[in-house]
Enzyme design. Structure first.
Site, PDB file in Angstrom:
ATOM      1  N   MET A  52       0.851  -1.196   0.000  1.00  0.00           N
ATOM      2  CA  MET A  52       0.000   0.000   0.000  1.00  0.00           C
ATOM      3  C   MET A  52       0.881   1.237   0.000  1.00  0.00           C
ATOM      4  O   MET A  52       1.711   1.412   0.901  1.00  0.00           O
ATOM      5  CB  MET A  52      -0.923   0.016   1.222  1.00  0.00           C
ATOM      6  CG  MET A  52      -2.005  -1.030   1.203  1.00  0.00           C
ATOM      7  SD  MET A  52      -3.035  -0.968   2.695  1.00  0.00           S
ATOM      8  CE  MET A  52      -1.950  -1.832   3.859  1.00  0.00           C
ATOM      9  N   ASN A 101      -6.483 -11.379  -2.822  1.00  0.00           N
ATOM     10  CA  ASN A 101      -6.493 -10.002  -2.332  1.00  0.00           C
ATOM     11  C   ASN A 101      -7.790  -9.333  -2.787  1.00  0.00           C
ATOM     12  O   ASN A 101      -8.323  -9.661  -3.836  1.00  0.00           O
ATOM     13  CB  ASN A 101      -5.271  -9.253  -2.877  1.00  0.00           C
ATOM     14  CG  ASN A 101      -5.229  -7.791  -2.482  1.00  0.00           C
ATOM     15  OD1 ASN A 101      -5.027  -6.935  -3.321  1.00  0.00           O
ATOM     16  ND2 ASN A 101      -5.416  -7.488  -1.217  1.00  0.00           N
ATOM     17  N   GLY A 160     -10.511  -8.488  -0.365  1.00  0.00           N
ATOM     18  CA  GLY A 160     -11.676  -8.813   0.451  1.00  0.00           C
ATOM     19  C   GLY A 160     -11.999  -7.836   1.558  1.00  0.00           C
ATOM     20  O   GLY A 160     -12.906  -8.082   2.360  1.00  0.00           O
ATOM     21  N   CYS A 215      -1.898  -2.207  -9.963  1.00  0.00           N
ATOM     22  CA  CYS A 215      -2.363  -0.899  -9.494  1.00  0.00           C
ATOM     23  C   CYS A 215      -2.923  -0.092 -10.665  1.00  0.00           C
ATOM     24  O   CYS A 215      -2.234   0.124 -11.663  1.00  0.00           O
ATOM     25  CB  CYS A 215      -1.231  -0.131  -8.831  1.00  0.00           C
ATOM     26  SG  CYS A 215      -1.772   1.460  -8.166  1.00  0.00           S
ATOM     27  N   GLN A 228       8.234  -4.539  -3.215  1.00  0.00           N
ATOM     28  CA  GLN A 228       7.405  -4.416  -4.417  1.00  0.00           C
ATOM     29  C   GLN A 228       7.884  -3.263  -5.287  1.00  0.00           C
ATOM     30  O   GLN A 228       8.103  -2.155  -4.816  1.00  0.00           O
ATOM     31  CB  GLN A 228       5.927  -4.218  -4.117  1.00  0.00           C
ATOM     32  CG  GLN A 228       5.119  -4.466  -5.397  1.00  0.00           C
ATOM     33  CD  GLN A 228       3.681  -4.026  -5.352  1.00  0.00           C
ATOM     34  OE1 GLN A 228       3.401  -2.850  -5.151  1.00  0.00           O
ATOM     35  NE2 GLN A 228       2.771  -4.959  -5.567  1.00  0.00           N
TER      36      GLN A 228
END
Length: 473
Positions: free
Chosen positions: A16, A211, A213, A113, A84
């Site tokens: 994030m 991913n 949820g 993204c 990442q």
């Protein structure tokens, strides 16, 4: 978790932007996350970084040319942190991966993204329409680094297209594939497509990490297992659910949010996290309480000190600062502690020092001594040029004396301190007293300063008396 990182049967903190910095990652690990992802870091910025072992913070910092720390990690997360990367260039991706690989457990490529900062230049979700480039990047990384390589994607408009893509990705040799169960144009308000993730999980032999949820499926630790079962995935990664309360990873249940925020801030202080990043993360946890009294104080805070005060942690702030300062001093030789090691930065004479106000008598400063010396030498008075660093609002000043420039290589918390530091560099480089307690000439200048102050006060008194006599007041 010793040895090569496994992506089977894990729960992970998702990548994030602005949230996945070191304090949040360590907090998630404390609460039970098996793996933590860094925020997405762009290759073109990372490739310019130098690796620095920060002995004071006990971290490894990847520092950009402008001195901004782009990525920071530490031994506590080394075996469980995934770096990442945002990239669209195989060679640049490999250069960055090789730069960081000995300090992380795995490398992940962002291919999901949908936001502009990621998709511009063909990165993020833009890669989904270029499978040839996806394959080139992943093959380059898998063959070029010693740690596992993974990627995170979004689903394509049809399950068939999605399966075609992930099968091609699997053949590159990746260790796992994370799947965000939304289409590129969908946003968090849209429901996650568990059936697509289940289709991917059933088609691949490598672990699939589910991913997406956090909207309505994962509210507590028990929901993680339910999400895993609904998707058929090997593992689960959480983004917003963890951002709102990182203790969602606790098998014993979540902790009160206030306790979580205090623990987060403790890490932020310990690792000298940028105050604006800390504030952002705390505001995400506060969510609908940002207009509360605490929320308003957090939003108004401009420093880690002010954030600490908002939570009643003034003593912790002072203690942490003292510990870091003691560690910094212990690492310095007496010469370096004084900043006496001279270096040249172009045409500027530099020393690594900070202005310590407590070392000088009241009302006396290095700037005053430098000005006094310049006057005695019948020189033009010193001039100061000060710049402010955008990322943390720190200051650095360069003083010019007789066409020669001097500055401290360290940054100060205020413009005044930055100017004083540059004056100290100049005075020490020239071998001139700087006004520290116990130095020769301190008492003389102090006496002159007091005389000047007394004379100024007397002039004010006489002026006021004259005004009273002529009835002007």
């Amino acid at each position: 978790m010793a040895g090569r990182l496994s992506f089977s049967n894990i729960t992970a903190l998702a990548p994030m932007v602005r949230v996945g910095t070191l304090p949040m990652r360590l907090l998630a690990l404390d609460y039970g996350a098996d793996v933590v992802y860094s925020e997405e870091l762009i290759d073109i910025k990372m490739v310019q970084c130098r690796r620095v072992e920060n002995e004071v913070l006990q971290t490894v910092d990847f520092v950009a040319p402008d001195d901004r720390v782009m990525f920071q990690t530490c031994a506590k997360e080394k075996q469980r942190v995934v770096f990442q990367m945002g990239t669209a260039d195989p060679d640049r991706a490999l250069a960055v991966a090789r730069l960081v690989q000995k300090d992380v457990a795995a490398i992940d490529v962002n291919m999901g993204c949908p936001k502009e900062y990621s998709t511009k230049g063909g990165m993020g979700a833009a890669l989904l329409s270029d499978p040839d480039k996806i394959e080139a990047i992943l093959r380059k990384l898998v063959g070029g680094v010693a740690v596992p390589v993974t990627c995170k994607i979004r689903i394509l408009p049809s399950l068939e297209d999605t399966l075609t893509l992930v099968r091609r990705i699997e053949k590159t040799g990746v260790a796992a594939i994370a799947v965000h169960g939304r289409f590129k144009d969908e946003r968090p308000r849209h429901p996650v497509h568990c059936d697509y993730i289940r289709g991917v999980a059933g088609a691949l032999s490598v672990p699939v990490v589910a991913n997406g949820g956090s909207l309505d499926l994962v509210k507590s630790y028990d929901d993680i297992r339910a999400f895993k079962e609904a998707t058929g995935a090997s593992s689960v990664m959480l983004a917003r659910a963890a951002m709102w309360n990182p203790s969602v990873f606790r098998s014993a249940g979540p902790l009160p949010l206030h306790d979580v925020m205090i623990q987060y801030l403790t890490y932020a202080l310990r690792y000298d996290n940028h105050a604006f990043n800390s504030k952002y993360c705390l505001c995400q946890m506060l969510r609908d309480k940002v207009e509360s009294a605490l929320g308003k104080r957090v939003q108004a805070a401009q420093s880690n000190r002010e954030l600490s005060e908002a939570y009643g942690l003034e003593e912790l702030f002072q203690q942490t600062q003292a510990e870091l300062e003691a560690r910094r001093d212990a690492l310095l030789s007496p010469e370096r502690r004084r900043g006496d090691v001279i270096a040249m930065d172009g045409d500027v004479t530099t020393m690594a020092l900070k202005f310590q106000r407590r070392e000088y008598p009241p009302q006396l400063t290095p700037k005053m001594f430098l000005l006094e010396w310049s006057r005695r030498q019948k020189m033009e008075q010193p001039t100061y040029q000060t710049v402010q660093r955008a990322q943390d609002r720190a200051f650095q000043s360069t003083v010019t004396v007789q066409d020669r420039k001097y500055r401290s290589s360290l940054w100060e918390k205020s413009k005044k301190f930055a100017e004083q530091a540059s004056a100290v560099v100049c005075l020490r480089a020239l071998g001139i007293p700087e006004g520290r307690a116990g130095e020769e000439n301190v008492e003389r200048l102090h006496k002159r300063k007091m005389e000047d102050t007394c004379n100024a006060d007397e002039d004010k008194r006489k002026k006021k008396q004259v005004m009273n006599d002529d009835g002007s007041l």
